[in-house]
Design a protein around this motif. Sequence first.
Motif, mmCIF file in Angstrom:
data_model
loop_
_atom_site.group_PDB
_atom_site.id
_atom_site.type_symbol
_atom_site.label_atom_id
_atom_site.label_comp_id
_atom_site.label_asym_id
_atom_site.label_seq_id
_atom_site.Cartn_x
_atom_site.Cartn_y
_atom_site.Cartn_z
ATOM 1 N N ILE A 3 2.433 -10.430 13.061
ATOM 2 C CA ILE A 3 3.071 -9.378 12.266
ATOM 3 C C ILE A 3 4.147 -9.977 11.354
ATOM 4 N N GLU A 4 4.040 -9.677 10.066
ATOM 5 C CA GLU A 4 4.984 -10.255 9.111
ATOM 6 C C GLU A 4 6.041 -9.252 8.639
ATOM 7 N N GLN A 5 5.622 -7.994 8.505
ATOM 8 C CA GLN A 5 6.565 -7.028 7.931
ATOM 9 C C GLN A 5 6.363 -5.632 8.541
ATOM 10 N N ILE A 6 7.463 -4.938 8.763
ATOM 11 C CA ILE A 6 7.384 -3.570 9.298
ATOM 12 C C ILE A 6 8.276 -2.657 8.465
ATOM 13 N N GLU A 7 7.648 -1.660 7.870
ATOM 14 C CA GLU A 7 8.401 -0.674 7.078
ATOM 15 C C GLU A 7 8.234 0.705 7.700
ATOM 16 N N THR A 53 8.077 14.022 9.304
ATOM 17 C CA THR A 53 7.289 13.123 10.147
ATOM 18 C C THR A 53 7.799 11.699 9.943
ATOM 19 N N CYS A 54 7.324 10.776 10.765
ATOM 20 C CA CYS A 54 7.724 9.374 10.600
ATOM 21 C C CYS A 54 6.496 8.469 10.566
ATOM 22 N N LEU A 55 6.370 7.722 9.475
ATOM 23 C CA LEU A 55 5.251 6.794 9.322
ATOM 24 C C LEU A 55 5.734 5.364 9.454
ATOM 25 N N VAL A 56 4.848 4.493 9.881
ATOM 26 C CA VAL A 56 5.165 3.067 9.934
ATOM 27 C C VAL A 56 4.038 2.292 9.259
ATOM 28 N N LYS A 57 4.444 1.289 8.480
ATOM 29 C CA LYS A 57 3.473 0.420 7.804
ATOM 30 C C LYS A 57 3.689 -1.003 8.323
ATOM 31 N N ILE A 58 2.666 -1.564 8.906
ATOM 32 C CA ILE A 58 2.773 -2.911 9.475
ATOM 33 C C ILE A 58 1.850 -3.848 8.699
ATOM 34 N N THR A 59 2.403 -4.988 8.277
ATOM 35 C CA THR A 59 1.618 -5.964 7.521
ATOM 36 C C THR A 59 1.527 -7.261 8.319
ATOM 37 N N ILE A 64 -3.278 -8.034 6.239
ATOM 38 C CA ILE A 64 -3.852 -6.741 6.640
ATOM 39 C C ILE A 64 -2.712 -5.727 6.798
ATOM 40 N N VAL A 65 -2.931 -4.534 6.248
ATOM 41 C CA VAL A 65 -1.928 -3.479 6.336
ATOM 42 C C VAL A 65 -2.437 -2.375 7.260
ATOM 43 N N GLY A 66 -1.615 -1.991 8.234
ATOM 44 C CA GLY A 66 -1.967 -0.880 9.122
ATOM 45 C C GLY A 66 -0.924 0.210 9.035
ATOM 46 N N TRP A 67 -1.394 1.461 9.054
ATOM 47 C CA TRP A 67 -0.472 2.600 9.023
ATOM 48 C C TRP A 67 -0.506 3.329 10.367
ATOM 49 N N GLY A 68 0.685 3.699 10.835
ATOM 50 C CA GLY A 68 0.789 4.506 12.045
ATOM 51 C C GLY A 68 1.750 5.648 11.812
ATOM 52 N N GLU A 69 1.795 6.551 12.764
ATOM 53 C CA GLU A 69 2.659 7.721 12.602
ATOM 54 C C GLU A 69 2.999 8.302 13.963
ATOM 55 N N ALA A 70 4.249 8.732 14.086
ATOM 56 C CA ALA A 70 4.663 9.446 15.302
ATOM 57 C C ALA A 70 4.692 10.932 15.006
ATOM 58 N N LYS A 137 -9.452 -2.954 10.820
ATOM 59 C CA LYS A 137 -9.651 -3.632 9.528
ATOM 60 C C LYS A 137 -10.023 -5.100 9.748
ATOM 61 N N GLN A 138 -9.395 -5.721 10.733
ATOM 62 C CA GLN A 138 -9.697 -7.113 11.059
ATOM 63 C C GLN A 138 -11.165 -7.266 11.484
#
Length: 400
Positions: A3-7, A53-59, A64-70, A137-138
Amino acid sequence: LKIEQIETFAVRIPRDHNRARGGAGSPGALHASTARYARAVHFGTVYARDFETCLVKITTTSGIVGWGEAQAPVVPEAVQEIIDLLLAPLLLNWEFDTPGEVRDLLYNAMRVRGHFGGFYIDALSAVDIALWDIAGKQAARPVYDLVGTEGKTSLPLYISGLTGTTETEQIASFERYIADGVKAIKVFMAEEPAQLISLLRSLRKLSSTTVCMVDALWRLNLEDAMEFARMVADFDAFWLEAPLVSEDVHGHQKLAAASPVRIAIGESYRTRYEIAPFFETHAMHVLQPDIGRCGITEGMHLSTMAASAGLRIAPHISIGMGPQIAAALHCAANWKHLDYVECNPQIYAIAGQFQSVVFKMSASTITVPDLPGLGIALHEEELSNFSRVRRASLSNFINV
Ligand SMILES: [Mg+2]
């Protein structure tokens, strides 16, 4: 995978309050004031005026970019801070093979302090969903294909809530839905039980075949719930949802044993440990996991528990955007014992405004996205306009 980046995105989107009334996340009248939050006068629960709501974007380091949400309908900033300040420093630069392994690490990181529920698990669930998006995606496969073998791609849906505040308006809403081909509809007991019974009587006069669920919003005591269950059974209710306060194991046990209508619960619980007492006492008939609260990993575990206990299952989908809705669909695609997927059209419409690929649906079914990962793409720039955005930095954690 590294994991390189978390927004994170704490999202607030204005919504049409008149149309939102009667649906998930706003069962009562939201007051005309401009306050951010309102407590529903009949039962004390806080609801947000806006769609939150709260979203998270993990790169990953491989791009590869993945989106999640609580599921974070109230103070999404709380979930955002947990991810940004605590989870992200743990995760950045950390290599993982499976989302489940990451969930275990994060769950263990705070458990002795009592963080095995609430906002903390919501935050874990957002991360879990994003990591499944990445894993899919991987592998170039849709998530449903990674988490199970059933792989149904068309799922039955029910409409969650009639629009309108008066019985006349709600009947008109019901008529529009059945004219459109809707097969199943849930009504909320936002006010008094007698009003809901009167509405059900009117709906049954219009249609004897439409599947009608009833959500009592945790508002009854055991004695009243017994009586109410008998009354809604007379109108052939498909299930009675959330009849009692969600902590009351023995009340649910007694009710489930005696009720002529099936008891549906589950949206309030995030883990196997929270729901276990209800399994052990046969305190429900339908389990309603909220994947935005339990994540995909634990949600699939809960569904396995439900199947072995002979329960039906129906995902709770409330205030949420694409990642949360898609995550629920990918899980539900694998649930042999699925009843229906929850659909609030106003919420799906808001979610759709921020997606480049919208969910394919008819009046009675929804299609599970078939692209790799969650199979959705978000308009990030547009989303940022309605969000407080944070980007986690790497510097404040080491493994020792
Ligand atoms: Mg509910």
